[in-house]
Each structure stands twice: as C-alpha cells, then as structure tokens.
Enzyme design. Structure first.
Site, PDB file in Angstrom:
ATOM      1  N   HIS A 121       0.825  -1.217   0.000  1.00 26.44           N
ATOM      2  CA  HIS A 121       0.000   0.000   0.000  1.00 26.44           C
ATOM      3  C   HIS A 121       0.853   1.258   0.000  1.00 26.44           C
ATOM      4  O   HIS A 121       2.051   1.221   0.305  1.00 26.44           O
ATOM      5  CB  HIS A 121      -0.924   0.027   1.223  1.00 26.44           C
ATOM      6  CG  HIS A 121      -2.122  -0.868   1.089  1.00 26.44           C
ATOM      7  ND1 HIS A 121      -2.082  -2.208   1.367  1.00 26.44           N
ATOM      8  CD2 HIS A 121      -3.402  -0.594   0.703  1.00 26.44           C
ATOM      9  CE1 HIS A 121      -3.270  -2.741   1.153  1.00 26.44           C
ATOM     10  NE2 HIS A 121      -4.098  -1.781   0.745  1.00 26.44           N
ATOM     11  N   LYS A 125      -1.076   5.001   4.515  1.00 25.92           N
ATOM     12  CA  LYS A 125      -2.027   4.078   5.164  1.00 25.92           C
ATOM     13  C   LYS A 125      -1.649   3.930   6.636  1.00 25.92           C
ATOM     14  O   LYS A 125      -0.500   3.654   6.958  1.00 25.92           O
ATOM     15  CB  LYS A 125      -1.990   2.709   4.472  1.00 25.92           C
ATOM     16  CG  LYS A 125      -2.977   1.718   5.036  1.00 25.92           C
ATOM     17  CD  LYS A 125      -3.154   0.527   4.120  1.00 25.92           C
ATOM     18  CE  LYS A 125      -4.100  -0.524   4.696  1.00 25.92           C
ATOM     19  NZ  LYS A 125      -5.455  -0.008   4.957  1.00 25.92           N
TER      20      LYS A 125
HETATM   21  N1  LIG Z   1     -13.039  -1.121   1.941  1.00 19.06           N
HETATM   22  C1  LIG Z   1     -12.340  -0.550   0.956  1.00 19.06           C
HETATM   23  O1  LIG Z   1     -12.541  -0.853  -0.243  1.00 19.06           O
HETATM   24  C2  LIG Z   1     -11.336   0.503   1.285  1.00 19.06           C
HETATM   25  C3  LIG Z   1     -11.081   0.777   2.592  1.00 19.06           C
HETATM   26  N2  LIG Z   1     -10.222   1.755   2.933  1.00 19.06           N
HETATM   27  C4  LIG Z   1     -10.100   2.018   4.363  1.00 19.06           C
HETATM   28  O2  LIG Z   1     -10.826   3.215   4.640  1.00 19.06           O
HETATM   29  C5  LIG Z   1     -10.227   3.903   5.724  1.00 19.06           C
HETATM   30  C6  LIG Z   1      -9.917   5.329   5.311  1.00 19.06           C
HETATM   31  O3  LIG Z   1      -8.923   5.323   4.317  1.00 19.06           O
HETATM   32  P1  LIG Z   1      -8.365   6.698   3.697  1.00 19.06           P
HETATM   33  O4  LIG Z   1      -9.485   7.506   3.174  1.00 19.06           O
HETATM   34  O5  LIG Z   1      -7.259   6.331   2.808  1.00 19.06           O
HETATM   35  O6  LIG Z   1      -7.763   7.357   5.010  1.00 19.06           O
HETATM   36  P2  LIG Z   1      -7.493   8.907   5.307  1.00 19.06           P
HETATM   37  O7  LIG Z   1      -6.611   8.932   6.510  1.00 19.06           O
HETATM   38  O8  LIG Z   1      -7.064   9.599   4.075  1.00 19.06           O
HETATM   39  O9  LIG Z   1      -8.938   9.452   5.672  1.00 19.06           O
HETATM   40  C7  LIG Z   1      -9.591   9.184   6.880  1.00 19.06           C
HETATM   41  C8  LIG Z   1     -10.434  10.404   7.162  1.00 19.06           C
HETATM   42  O10 LIG Z   1     -11.303  10.135   8.253  1.00 19.06           O
HETATM   43  C9  LIG Z   1     -11.331  11.323   9.022  1.00 19.06           C
HETATM   44  N3  LIG Z   1     -11.797  11.001  10.360  1.00 19.06           N
HETATM   45  C10 LIG Z   1     -11.113  10.479  11.402  1.00 19.06           C
HETATM   46  N4  LIG Z   1     -11.920  10.318  12.458  1.00 19.06           N
HETATM   47  C11 LIG Z   1     -13.157  10.742  12.066  1.00 19.06           C
HETATM   48  C12 LIG Z   1     -14.410  10.829  12.714  1.00 19.06           C
HETATM   49  N5  LIG Z   1     -14.564  10.461  13.986  1.00 19.06           N
HETATM   50  N6  LIG Z   1     -15.471  11.304  12.006  1.00 19.06           N
HETATM   51  C13 LIG Z   1     -15.331  11.688  10.729  1.00 19.06           C
HETATM   52  N7  LIG Z   1     -14.147  11.643  10.064  1.00 19.06           N
HETATM   53  C14 LIG Z   1     -13.079  11.166  10.734  1.00 19.06           C
HETATM   54  C15 LIG Z   1      -9.891  11.808   8.986  1.00 19.06           C
HETATM   55  O11 LIG Z   1      -9.819  13.161   9.402  1.00 19.06           O
HETATM   56  P3  LIG Z   1      -8.368  13.794   9.778  1.00 19.06           P
HETATM   57  O12 LIG Z   1      -7.616  13.878   8.506  1.00 19.06           O
HETATM   58  O13 LIG Z   1      -8.752  15.120  10.343  1.00 19.06           O
HETATM   59  O14 LIG Z   1      -7.742  12.872  10.757  1.00 19.06           O
HETATM   60  C16 LIG Z   1      -9.596  11.633   7.505  1.00 19.06           C
HETATM   61  O15 LIG Z   1     -10.072  12.723   6.749  1.00 19.06           O
HETATM   62  C17 LIG Z   1      -9.012   3.076   6.125  1.00 19.06           C
HETATM   63  O16 LIG Z   1      -9.351   2.207   7.191  1.00 19.06           O
HETATM   64  C18 LIG Z   1      -8.713   2.270   4.870  1.00 19.06           C
HETATM   65  O17 LIG Z   1      -8.040   1.076   5.142  1.00 19.06           O
HETATM   66  C19 LIG Z   1      -9.579   2.488   1.987  1.00 19.06           C
HETATM   67  C20 LIG Z   1      -9.763   2.231   0.665  1.00 19.06           C
HETATM   68  C21 LIG Z   1     -10.671   1.213   0.200  1.00 19.06           C
HETATM   69  O1  LIG Z   2      -6.038   2.069   3.032  1.00 21.50           O
HETATM   70  C1  LIG Z   2      -6.201   1.701   1.839  1.00 21.50           C
HETATM   71  O2  LIG Z   2      -5.732   2.314   0.875  1.00 21.50           O
HETATM   72  C2  LIG Z   2      -6.989   0.493   1.608  1.00 21.50           C
HETATM   73  N1  LIG Z   2      -7.552  -0.089   2.623  1.00 21.50           N
HETATM   74  C3  LIG Z   2      -8.348  -1.259   2.595  1.00 21.50           C
HETATM   75  C4  LIG Z   2      -7.679  -2.354   3.403  1.00 21.50           C
HETATM   76  O3  LIG Z   2      -7.133  -2.065   4.485  1.00 21.50           O
HETATM   77  O4  LIG Z   2      -7.717  -3.512   2.971  1.00 21.50           O
HETATM   78  C5  LIG Z   2      -8.730  -1.673   1.192  1.00 21.50           C
HETATM   79  C6  LIG Z   2      -7.678  -1.419   0.171  1.00 21.50           C
HETATM   80  O5  LIG Z   2      -6.632  -2.305   0.386  1.00 21.50           O
HETATM   81  C7  LIG Z   2      -7.191   0.014   0.220  1.00 21.50           C
END
Ligand SMILES: NC(=O)C1=CN([C@@H]2O[C@H](COP(=O)(O)OP(=O)(O)OC[C@H]3O[C@@H](n4cnc5c(N)ncnc54)[C@H](OP(=O)(O)O)[C@@H]3O)[C@@H](O)[C@H]2O)C=CC1
Ligand SMILES: O=C(O)C1=N[C@H](C(=O)O)C[C@H](O)C1
Length: 234
Positions: A121, A125
């Site tokens: 990744h 992350k």
């Molecule tokens: N299931 C899937 O297909 C995928 C899953 N993911 C997962 O999604 C999650 C997020 O990934 P990603 O977007 O890259 O991470 P980021 O760190 O870019 O984004 C997370 C966001 O959540 C915000 N946040 C934190 N706490 C809260 C809260 N209590 N309420 C609202 N917002 C909050 C953060 O704010 P701040 O920046 O202010 O901390 C940040 O903007 C991860 O767990 C990742 O593994 C990602 C891609 C695909």
């Molecule tokens: O954080 C990410 O980018 C992603 N998170 C998810 C995970 O933890 O599996 C899904 C994907 O791999 C992207």
C-alpha cells in the site's frame, strides 16, 4: 476515500449527497438532513462510535474502514438486534477484482500446503496489515480447516522479530509500504513442485466506487449485517 465517495455519489443520478462529515463535525447534521445511508471511511479508532450512533438513529450504514475483527462484527450484530429495520454493509474491499481475488484464494486454499500473503500500500495508510489481507487470511484459514489441512510448514527461527510477518489464524501476512503504490495484494500458494500466485492491483481509488455505490443502493433493502459485497454482486 471520503472525498472520492462524495464525488461518486454526487455524480450518480439516482443518489443525492446530503451531507459531508469530517472529524470534529457534529454527526447530528446527518440526521437533521434526513440521510438514508451513511458511508464511513474513517479510521479503526473512530468507526465503531460512528456505526453505533447511526444504528441508534435508524440510519443504514456502508463501511469501508478497516480494523474489523469477529469481536467487532459481533458488537455490531448486537446493536442491530435492537434495530431490526437497519442495514449495515461492512466490506474489507469494494473493488470487484479484490473480491474475486479473495474468492479465488479461498477456493485454492484447500489444495496447497503453503500459503503467505503480501499486501502492498501507499505509505499514508495508517493500519497494517490491511483489512483485505486480514480478511483473506481468515478465509484461507477457514478453508484449510474445512479441508482438514494442518499448520503451514515452516522450520524458520525468527532471528529478527517480524521477519516472518504477522500471523493471522496461522497464515503469514507481510505488509509493504512504498510511495507510488495504491493498494495491491498477492496470495502465494505452494505445494510440491509448483506455486500459484493470485494478485490484485488497485491503481486508482476509482476502483472502489462501483462497489461502494452498489452497497449504498442495496443497504436499505438489506436489514441486518452484511459482510463483504460478494452477496450483492449479480
Ligand atoms: N473497503 C475498501 O474498499 C477501502 C477501505 N479503505 C479504508 O478506509 C479507511 C480510510 O482510508 P483513507 O481515506 O485512505 O484514510 P485517510 O486517513 O485519508 O482518511 C480518513 C479520514 O477520516 C477522518 N476522520 C477520522 N476520524 C473521524 C471521525 N470520527 N469522524 C469523521 N471523520 C473522521 C480523517 O480526518 P483527519 O484527517 O482530520 O484525521 C480523515 O479525513 C481506512 O481504514 C482504509 O483502510 C480504503 C480504501 C478502500
Ligand atoms: O487504506 C487503503 O488504501 C486500503 N484499505 C483497505 C484495506 O485495508 O484492505 C482496502 C484497500 O486495500 C485500500
């Protein structure tokens, strides 16, 4: 992911984006505007409180945030038992290729003596190993157990802690972080004289959006907990 999901919902003709919530914003905005579905891509630390609040308010939830163990899923089932009309979809990965990669890995697991997972990744992350890798490891462990397979053979002494990766239900998982990567995973199987590698690559976060939108459209008609989007795909 939050921004990408807002763009995708906004662009969908049959969906309406009614609120965007970041850290520090009041969740009440979501109920005030009458949201039918909340999509959560936050952090493993934040997601459980968000989910609990939405379920209590009777709002359906689609969750992509990682960090879901069987214990966490049981807590969600407990909350939902008091709100029978509410639907929650929690998916470790919304990419269609990733869903198939997990299905193929679970299918292959019974036939191979050895298996290891390498997830790769982007370096921003926050969690390791990925939710996808943890889920794949559990599916493989379940398939091996059902097939009567014992432990993966490994005579190595771990001279440097961590050299052999994390152990999830007996499956070694290695996490790589590098600039230039998005989200990638290889599942390496081995048996006498041959190996099989199943690999999936997300090169762009757009890859997750069709799966997210499918879950958003489906969740109001699916009360209770749905794990993964496998059962939503036609
Ligand atoms: N299931 C899937 O297909 C995928 C899953 N993911 C997962 O999604 C999650 C997020 O990934 P990603 O977007 O890259 O991470 P980021 O760190 O870019 O984004 C997370 C966001 O959540 C915000 N946040 C934190 N706490 C809260 C809260 N209590 N309420 C609202 N917002 C909050 C953060 O704010 P701040 O920046 O202010 O901390 C940040 O903007 C991860 O767990 C990742 O593994 C990602 C891609 C695909
Ligand atoms: O954080 C990410 O980018 C992603 N998170 C998810 C995970 O933890 O599996 C899904 C994907 O791999 C992207």
């Amino acid at each position: 992911m939050g921004i990408e999901v807002c763009r995708a919902v906004d662009a969908a003709e049959d969906l309406e984006l009614v609120a965007m919530v970041d850290q520090g914003d009041w969740l009440f905005n979501v109920s005030d505007v009458g949201a039918e579905v909340v999509v959560d891509f936050t952090t493993p630390d934040a997601v459980m409180d968000n989910l609990h609040w939405c379920i209590e308010q009777g709002i359906n939830v689609v969750v992509g945030t990682s960090g879901f163990t069987e214990q966490r899923l049981d807590r969600v089932r407990g909350w939902l038992s008091h709100k029978p009309g509410v639907g929650v979809v929690i998916a470790p990965n919304f990419g269609i290729g990733a869903v198939l990669m997990m299905q193929f890995a679970a299918k292959a697991a019974r036939y191979f003596e050895s298996v290891e997972i390498v997830e790769q990744h982007h370096p921003k992350k926050v969690d390791a190993p990925s939710g996808t890798a943890a889920h794949t490891a559990r599916l493989i462990a379940q398939a091996r157990a059902e097939a009567g397979r014992g432990a993966v053979p490994d005579a190595t002494t771990d001279e440097v802690p961590g050299a052999r990766g994390a152990d999830i239900d007996g499956v070694r998982v290695h996490a790589v972080r590098a600039t230039g990567l998005v989200a990638h995973q290889e599942v390496l199987f081995g048996t006498t004289g041959e190996t099989l590698t199943i690999r999936h690559d997300s090169y762009d976060r757009a890859s997750f959006m069709p799966g997210v939108l499918l879950a958003v459209r489906s969740v109001p008609q699916r009360p209770g907990l749905t794990v993964g989007i496998d059962s939503l795909l036609g």
